[in-house]
Scaffold this motif. Structure first.
Motif, PDB file in Angstrom:
ATOM      1  N   ALA A  24       0.816  -1.227   0.000  1.00 51.31           N
ATOM      2  CA  ALA A  24       0.000   0.000   0.000  1.00 51.31           C
ATOM      3  C   ALA A  24       0.846   1.272   0.000  1.00 51.31           C
ATOM      4  O   ALA A  24       0.529   2.242  -0.696  1.00 51.31           O
ATOM      5  CB  ALA A  24      -0.920  -0.005   1.219  1.00 51.31           C
ATOM      6  N   THR A  25       1.948   1.262   0.767  1.00 48.67           N
ATOM      7  CA  THR A  25       2.773   2.479   0.862  1.00 48.67           C
ATOM      8  C   THR A  25       3.450   2.788  -0.472  1.00 48.67           C
ATOM      9  O   THR A  25       3.527   3.937  -0.902  1.00 48.67           O
ATOM     10  CB  THR A  25       3.865   2.285   1.935  1.00 48.67           C
ATOM     11  OG1 THR A  25       4.522   1.039   1.698  1.00 48.67           O
ATOM     12  CG2 THR A  25       3.292   2.313   3.319  1.00 48.67           C
ATOM     13  N   VAL A  26       3.911   1.734  -1.111  1.00 48.84           N
ATOM     14  CA  VAL A  26       4.604   1.900  -2.390  1.00 48.84           C
ATOM     15  C   VAL A  26       3.580   2.284  -3.468  1.00 48.84           C
ATOM     16  O   VAL A  26       3.826   3.167  -4.306  1.00 48.84           O
ATOM     17  CB  VAL A  26       5.346   0.582  -2.754  1.00 48.84           C
ATOM     18  CG1 VAL A  26       6.028   0.694  -4.103  1.00 48.84           C
ATOM     19  CG2 VAL A  26       6.364   0.241  -1.666  1.00 48.84           C
ATOM     20  N   LEU A  47       3.213   7.871   1.340  1.00 43.87           N
ATOM     21  CA  LEU A  47       4.436   7.148   1.724  1.00 43.87           C
ATOM     22  C   LEU A  47       5.110   7.825   2.914  1.00 43.87           C
ATOM     23  O   LEU A  47       5.245   9.048   2.946  1.00 43.87           O
ATOM     24  CB  LEU A  47       5.401   7.136   0.528  1.00 43.87           C
ATOM     25  CG  LEU A  47       6.732   6.408   0.727  1.00 43.87           C
ATOM     26  CD1 LEU A  47       6.527   4.895   0.800  1.00 43.87           C
ATOM     27  CD2 LEU A  47       7.699   6.733  -0.408  1.00 43.87           C
ATOM     28  N   GLY A  48       5.574   6.997   3.855  1.00 44.27           N
ATOM     29  CA  GLY A  48       6.243   7.542   5.041  1.00 44.27           C
ATOM     30  C   GLY A  48       7.723   7.728   4.813  1.00 44.27           C
ATOM     31  O   GLY A  48       8.544   6.917   5.237  1.00 44.27           O
ATOM     32  N   GLN A  49       8.054   8.796   4.145  1.00 42.49           N
ATOM     33  CA  GLN A  49       9.448   9.075   3.767  1.00 42.49           C
ATOM     34  C   GLN A  49       9.914  10.328   4.497  1.00 42.49           C
ATOM     35  O   GLN A  49       9.218  11.344   4.461  1.00 42.49           O
ATOM     36  CB  GLN A  49       9.461   9.281   2.257  1.00 42.49           C
ATOM     37  CG  GLN A  49      10.682   9.942   1.704  1.00 42.49           C
ATOM     38  CD  GLN A  49      10.870   9.570   0.239  1.00 42.49           C
ATOM     39  OE1 GLN A  49      11.656   8.682  -0.079  1.00 42.49           O
ATOM     40  NE2 GLN A  49      10.145  10.237  -0.634  1.00 42.49           N
ATOM     41  N   SER A 107      15.563  -2.430   6.624  1.00 45.25           N
ATOM     42  CA  SER A 107      15.098  -3.357   7.663  1.00 45.25           C
ATOM     43  C   SER A 107      13.919  -4.187   7.158  1.00 45.25           C
ATOM     44  O   SER A 107      13.669  -5.288   7.649  1.00 45.25           O
ATOM     45  CB  SER A 107      14.725  -2.603   8.942  1.00 45.25           C
ATOM     46  OG  SER A 107      13.758  -1.629   8.670  1.00 45.25           O
ATOM     47  N   LYS A 108      13.229  -3.679   6.152  1.00 49.79           N
ATOM     48  CA  LYS A 108      12.097  -4.420   5.581  1.00 49.79           C
ATOM     49  C   LYS A 108      12.560  -5.783   5.058  1.00 49.79           C
ATOM     50  O   LYS A 108      11.915  -6.805   5.300  1.00 49.79           O
ATOM     51  CB  LYS A 108      11.522  -3.573   4.449  1.00 49.79           C
ATOM     52  CG  LYS A 108      10.179  -3.967   3.886  1.00 49.79           C
ATOM     53  CD  LYS A 108       9.776  -2.891   2.870  1.00 49.79           C
ATOM     54  CE  LYS A 108       8.365  -3.041   2.362  1.00 49.79           C
ATOM     55  NZ  LYS A 108       7.965  -1.849   1.570  1.00 49.79           N
ATOM     56  N   GLU A 109      13.678  -5.805   4.360  1.00 50.82           N
ATOM     57  CA  GLU A 109      14.211  -7.055   3.821  1.00 50.82           C
ATOM     58  C   GLU A 109      14.661  -7.976   4.957  1.00 50.82           C
ATOM     59  O   GLU A 109      14.440  -9.186   4.915  1.00 50.82           O
ATOM     60  CB  GLU A 109      15.386  -6.755   2.883  1.00 50.82           C
ATOM     61  CG  GLU A 109      15.986  -7.975   2.219  1.00 50.82           C
ATOM     62  CD  GLU A 109      15.005  -8.716   1.312  1.00 50.82           C
ATOM     63  OE1 GLU A 109      14.026  -8.097   0.831  1.00 50.82           O
ATOM     64  OE2 GLU A 109      15.208  -9.926   1.093  1.00 50.82           O
ATOM     65  N   SER A 181       5.126   4.489  16.879  1.00 54.44           N
ATOM     66  CA  SER A 181       4.413   3.606  15.972  1.00 54.44           C
ATOM     67  C   SER A 181       4.151   4.200  14.601  1.00 54.44           C
ATOM     68  O   SER A 181       3.775   5.355  14.458  1.00 54.44           O
ATOM     69  CB  SER A 181       3.067   3.235  16.622  1.00 54.44           C
ATOM     70  OG  SER A 181       2.092   2.948  15.653  1.00 54.44           O
ATOM     71  N   ASN A 182       4.347   3.364  13.632  1.00 55.90           N
ATOM     72  CA  ASN A 182       3.804   3.570  12.308  1.00 55.90           C
ATOM     73  C   ASN A 182       2.598   2.651  12.252  1.00 55.90           C
ATOM     74  O   ASN A 182       2.783   1.432  12.357  1.00 55.90           O
ATOM     75  CB  ASN A 182       4.864   3.119  11.274  1.00 55.90           C
ATOM     76  CG  ASN A 182       4.370   3.178   9.856  1.00 55.90           C
ATOM     77  OD1 ASN A 182       3.269   3.616   9.606  1.00 55.90           O
ATOM     78  ND2 ASN A 182       5.196   2.720   8.919  1.00 55.90           N
ATOM     79  N   PRO A 183       1.380   3.119  12.243  1.00 56.07           N
ATOM     80  CA  PRO A 183       0.912   4.393  11.698  1.00 56.07           C
ATOM     81  C   PRO A 183       0.419   5.446  12.698  1.00 56.07           C
ATOM     82  O   PRO A 183      -0.195   6.415  12.245  1.00 56.07           O
ATOM     83  CB  PRO A 183      -0.307   3.920  10.902  1.00 56.07           C
ATOM     84  CG  PRO A 183      -0.921   2.870  11.789  1.00 56.07           C
ATOM     85  CD  PRO A 183       0.252   2.173  12.420  1.00 56.07           C
ATOM     86  N   ALA A 382      -7.496   6.337   9.067  1.00 56.59           N
ATOM     87  CA  ALA A 382      -6.567   6.562   7.949  1.00 56.59           C
ATOM     88  C   ALA A 382      -5.237   7.031   8.519  1.00 56.59           C
ATOM     89  O   ALA A 382      -5.173   7.559   9.624  1.00 56.59           O
ATOM     90  CB  ALA A 382      -7.123   7.620   7.007  1.00 56.59           C
ATOM     91  N   ARG A 383      -4.171   6.825   7.738  1.00 54.64           N
ATOM     92  CA  ARG A 383      -2.862   7.319   8.153  1.00 54.64           C
ATOM     93  C   ARG A 383      -2.431   8.494   7.279  1.00 54.64           C
ATOM     94  O   ARG A 383      -2.483   8.419   6.058  1.00 54.64           O
ATOM     95  CB  ARG A 383      -1.798   6.230   8.021  1.00 54.64           C
ATOM     96  CG  ARG A 383      -0.436   6.700   8.552  1.00 54.64           C
ATOM     97  CD  ARG A 383       0.699   5.755   8.220  1.00 54.64           C
ATOM     98  NE  ARG A 383       1.219   5.965   6.879  1.00 54.64           N
ATOM     99  CZ  ARG A 383       2.319   5.387   6.390  1.00 54.64           C
ATOM    100  NH1 ARG A 383       2.986   4.533   7.158  1.00 54.64           N
ATOM    101  NH2 ARG A 383       2.714   5.604   5.163  1.00 54.64           N
ATOM    102  N   LEU A 384      -2.009   9.548   7.969  1.00 56.60           N
ATOM    103  CA  LEU A 384      -1.387  10.682   7.274  1.00 56.60           C
ATOM    104  C   LEU A 384       0.101  10.659   7.585  1.00 56.60           C
ATOM    105  O   LEU A 384       0.493  10.697   8.754  1.00 56.60           O
ATOM    106  CB  LEU A 384      -1.927  12.011   7.814  1.00 56.60           C
ATOM    107  CG  LEU A 384      -3.279  12.545   7.357  1.00 56.60           C
ATOM    108  CD1 LEU A 384      -4.393  11.765   8.017  1.00 56.60           C
ATOM    109  CD2 LEU A 384      -3.383  14.016   7.721  1.00 56.60           C
TER     110      LEU A 384
HETATM  111  N1  GLU Z   1       7.852   2.558   6.157  1.00 59.53           N
HETATM  112  C1  GLU Z   1       7.389   3.595   5.279  1.00 59.53           C
HETATM  113  C2  GLU Z   1       5.898   3.657   5.282  1.00 59.53           C
HETATM  114  O1  GLU Z   1       5.251   2.994   6.023  1.00 59.53           O
HETATM  115  C3  GLU Z   1       8.040   3.491   3.915  1.00 59.53           C
HETATM  116  C4  GLU Z   1       7.515   2.536   2.919  1.00 59.53           C
HETATM  117  C5  GLU Z   1       7.537   1.117   3.286  1.00 59.53           C
HETATM  118  O2  GLU Z   1       8.586   0.516   3.262  1.00 59.53           O
HETATM  119  O3  GLU Z   1       6.464   0.639   3.603  1.00 59.53           O
HETATM  120  O4  GLU Z   1       5.321   4.411   4.546  1.00 59.53           O
END
Ligand code: GLU
Length: 434
Positions: A24-26, A47-49, A107-109, A181-183, A382-384
């Motif tokens: 979803a973020t991508v 996207l959380g950049q 860290s995702k990988e 936390s994300n989100p 929703a996340r902003l």
């Molecule tokens: N972690 C960020 C986000 O949640 C970047 C994109 C991702 O890797 O999900 O938007």
């Protein structure tokens, strides 16, 4: 194995990824960019950049190392692993050496490799980041989602974990904690961490503590759970969020000594897949983790900007009638528009996906639905990601305001105007509905 379509014998197709779309973020980022390319005025809160540039001394280190061309060790450049260990000892009191550090391309990988190499169930709370569950799904792990509510700051409680574990004491599990936390931007207090650590210990749960936003806790008071549960907690972090370097793809795990076998297993998989993380980036990352006065200043300013902006946006969103908590770290807000359900329903909006789709169509504001974060589809959350502003200019301006002084609303409107405008658009949009 005969799973290549051209080989003879049985063809094994792995169906785990069936039904999974692009993350979803991508996807929201690609979509926003495509709309902008076609001439739409889109404010990108999807996207959380990090909005901030990579600190100049770290960029300089990358320039100096552009010539590094050799494959590096699969676990990471030893000098970097040493710098990472030293940094985490100093910053978060994590007792570790370079031998317990694993470097990866984000860290995702590493999280994916972890789920591949460890045999347990995945336990997450909801809301939580978009990719934990899909990664488990791709690998074929069991996923357990423990729901939280705004009343508990959207955070898992020790009591909840205890109740869950009691159903099958001692079963192999990875619990993902993520704070700030994300989100939601909410975090966990010392007491909450200690309670969760105790329940995890009693139930032999492996904790993956995703503290990638720790260094952008808005008052710099992040506490790692690792010293509270050192024997079975894996720390996850990286450069993406605090160092403005998402696209550099540099992530890290710090393991407890008892899980050294897991580090080795992940490294074996890494050696068969990506081989090693980009060499110039690893050399430059040493500079980032060594730190220094310039990086401390950068972090203090980043936190001040994110805190002031997050608080102004929270007040604006409260005025729309949404339920919302002020952020304590990171750059996310997680409003719940459920109090406005009746008027949204009259516009044909009944789900979090519908609210985000209609908002983007009508106003050009791109945000992500709560359902992407494991919330029920019909909950209007929703996340902003409040990141669409010129971070370099904002940091410079923050440097001119004395440190003891909070950055006021005028500062925020001047330097983070696009994000403020986005929330104004959301307010106007909701206000125009009868
Ligand atoms: N972690 C960020 C986000 O949640 C970047 C994109 C991702 O890797 O999900 O938007």
């Amino acid at each position: 194995m005969h799973n290549h379509p051209d080989s003879f014998g049985e063809v094994h197709l792995n169906l785990n990824v069936r039904g999974l779309g692009v993350s979803a973020t991508v996807a929201i980022n690609d979509r926003s960019n495509e709309l902008i390319r076609r001439g739409r005025d889109v404010i990108k809160l999807g996207l959380g950049q990090s909005p901030f540039p990579v600190p100049e001394s770290v960029v300089e280190a990358l320039r100096e190392n552009a010539h590094q061309k050799a494959y590096l060790p699969v676990k990471g450049l030893y000098e970097l692993r040493e710098a990472v260990a030293e940094h985490h000892r100093r910053t978060f009191g994590i007792e570790c050496t370079a031998d317990e550090v694993l470097i990866g391309p984000g860290s995702k990988e590493l999280m994916f490799l972890l789920q591949l190499a460890y045999y347990g169930d995945l336990v997450i709370s909801s809301p939580s980041w978009v990719s934990y569950a899909p990664q488990a799904q791709i690998i074929g792990r069991n996923i357990f989602v423990l729901p939280t509510s705004i009343e508990s700051n959207w955070q898992l409680t020790a009591a909840q974990l205890e109740e869950f574990c009691a159903k099958d004491h001692g079963r192999p599990r990875i619990l993902v904690l993520n704070y700030p936390s994300n989100p939601t931007g909410c975090t966990l207090s010392h007491g909450q961490l200690a309670d969760i650590a105790e329940v995890a210990r009693q139930n032999h749960v492996v904790v993956l503590s995703d503290e990638i936003y720790g260094k952008i806790h808005h008052t710099g008071q992040h506490e790692s759970i690792v010293p509270l549960y050192p024997e079975s907690t894996i720390f996850s972090g990286g450069l993406s969020k605090w160092c403005g370097a998402g696209g550099w793809r540099l992530g890290l795990f710090v393991f407890p000594k008892s899980l050294r076998w897991l580090l080795d297993a992940m490294a074996a998989v890494a050696s068969e897949t990506f081989t090693s993380t980009s060499a110039p980036i690893q050399y430059a990352a040493i500079r980032a983790f060594q730190g220094g006065a310039d990086i401390d200043r950068y972090l203090v300013r980043s936190r001040r900007v994110l805190s002031a902006l997050g608080n102004l946006l929270t007040r604006s969103l409260e005025k729309t009638g949404a339920d919302i908590l002020p952020p304590e770290g990171a750059f996310y807000l997680f409003p719940d528009f459920s109090p406005l359900r009746d008027k949204l329903r009259r516009k044909g909006i009944n789900t979090s996906v519908e609210i985000c789709e209609k908002l983007l169509d009508d106003t050009g504001v791109a945000i992500l639905p709560g359902s992407a974060f494991s919330r029920p589809a019909d909950e209007l959350t929703a996340r902003l990601a409040y990141v669409d502003f010129d971070g370099a200019a904002a940091l410079e301006a923050a440097g001119t305001v004395p440190e003891g002084e909070a950055l006021d609303d005028d500062f925020v409107r001047t330097h983070c105007g696009r994000v403020v405008e986005a929330v104004d658009r959301i307010g106007d949009w909701l206000g125009s509905m009868e």
